[in-house]
Design an enzyme around this catalytic site. Structure first.
Site, short mmCIF file in Angstrom:
data_model
loop_
_atom_site.label_atom_id
_atom_site.label_comp_id
_atom_site.label_asym_id
_atom_site.label_seq_id
_atom_site.Cartn_x
_atom_site.Cartn_y
_atom_site.Cartn_z
N SER A 149 1.00 -1.17 0.06
CA SER A 149 -0.03 -0.09 -0.07
C SER A 149 1.01 1.16 0.00
O SER A 149 1.97 1.08 -0.54
CB SER A 149 -1.01 0.03 1.07
OG SER A 149 -1.77 0.93 1.36
N TYR A 162 -4.81 7.38 -6.53
CA TYR A 162 -3.93 6.60 -5.91
C TYR A 162 -4.30 6.28 -4.35
O TYR A 162 -4.04 5.12 -4.15
CB TYR A 162 -2.45 7.01 -5.98
CG TYR A 162 -1.40 6.59 -5.54
CD1 TYR A 162 -0.75 5.43 -6.13
CD2 TYR A 162 -0.63 7.02 -4.50
CE1 TYR A 162 0.33 4.59 -5.75
CE2 TYR A 162 0.27 6.33 -3.98
CZ TYR A 162 0.97 5.20 -4.27
OH TYR A 162 1.98 4.55 -4.15
N LYS A 166 -4.78 2.81 -2.53
CA LYS A 166 -4.00 2.29 -1.52
C LYS A 166 -4.72 2.09 -0.13
O LYS A 166 -4.12 1.11 0.59
CB LYS A 166 -2.79 3.23 -1.30
CG LYS A 166 -1.71 3.23 -2.42
CD LYS A 166 -1.34 1.86 -2.75
CE LYS A 166 -0.18 1.82 -3.65
NZ LYS A 166 0.32 0.61 -4.14
#
Length: 195
Positions: A149, A162, A166
């Site tokens: 992550s 993003y 994550k």
């Protein structure tokens, strides 16, 4: 750590963190599937050489590795990658998901494709690999999953796609750990940050 006789897959292993993970696993004795489709930072282009270069480096140091150029974002490709590990090395002991890409824009400038592609590669790609790997690991009653992550899961300017991916990887990993622990499978998430 001694990983002699172990077999592992590392996605995104052609460069950066993934490359270093693959090299470490091989140095410790594991046989490694070095996966990297050879695309650029934002997912463009294809070049097999990053995976090949890492495999060559591992072999030059006396390790065992083979390249895989598939995208983990594709469900069938992920299944074939796990099968490649089992067919080549007889099993899969560890899966390390590092594959990713970036398409950075503020939310009002981000296209739907920018959002979808980052979610596809990071979150769906991790799920694809874990889904296929846990089928084999559950039968073997053993396995180690490490999903990468990022500290960006807390929120990152210009990276809503993003950050969302994550954060999703953390939830995915915690769920896999709860579902698979009784079968001897562990799942952990790493959250590196640049400082």
């Amino acid at each position: 750590m001694n990983l002699e006789g172990k077999a592992a897959i590392v996605t995104g292993a052609g460069r950066g963190i993934g490359k270093e993970v693959a090299l470490l696993l091989a140095r410790e004795g594991a046989s490694v599937i070095v996966n990297d489709p050879g695309v650029g930072r934002s997912g463009e282009g294809t070049d097999n050489s990053p995976a090949d270069e890492v495999v060559d480096e591992i072999k030059a140091a006396g390790g065992k590795a083979i390249a895989n150029y598939d995208s983990a974002a594709d469900y069938a490709n992920a299944g074939r990658m796990v099968a490649q590990c089992v067919d080549t090395f007889g099993k899969i002991d560890a899966l390390v998901n590092v594959a990713g890409m970036l398409r950075e824009r503020m939310i009002w400038n981000m296209t739907e494709d920018d959002f979808d592609q980052v979610i596809l590669v990071h979150l769906k790609g991790h799920w694809n690999m874990c889904h296929h790997a846990t089928k084999v690991m559950r039968t073997a009653r053993h396995g180690r999953i490490v999903n990468f992550s990022s500290d960006a899961f807390k929120g990152s300017v210009g990276q809503c796609n993003y950050a969302a991916a994550k954060a999703g990887i953390i939830g995915l990993t915690r769920t896999i750990a709860r579902e698979c622990g009784k079968y001897g499978i562990t799942a952990n998430a790493m959250c590196p940050m640049a400082a």
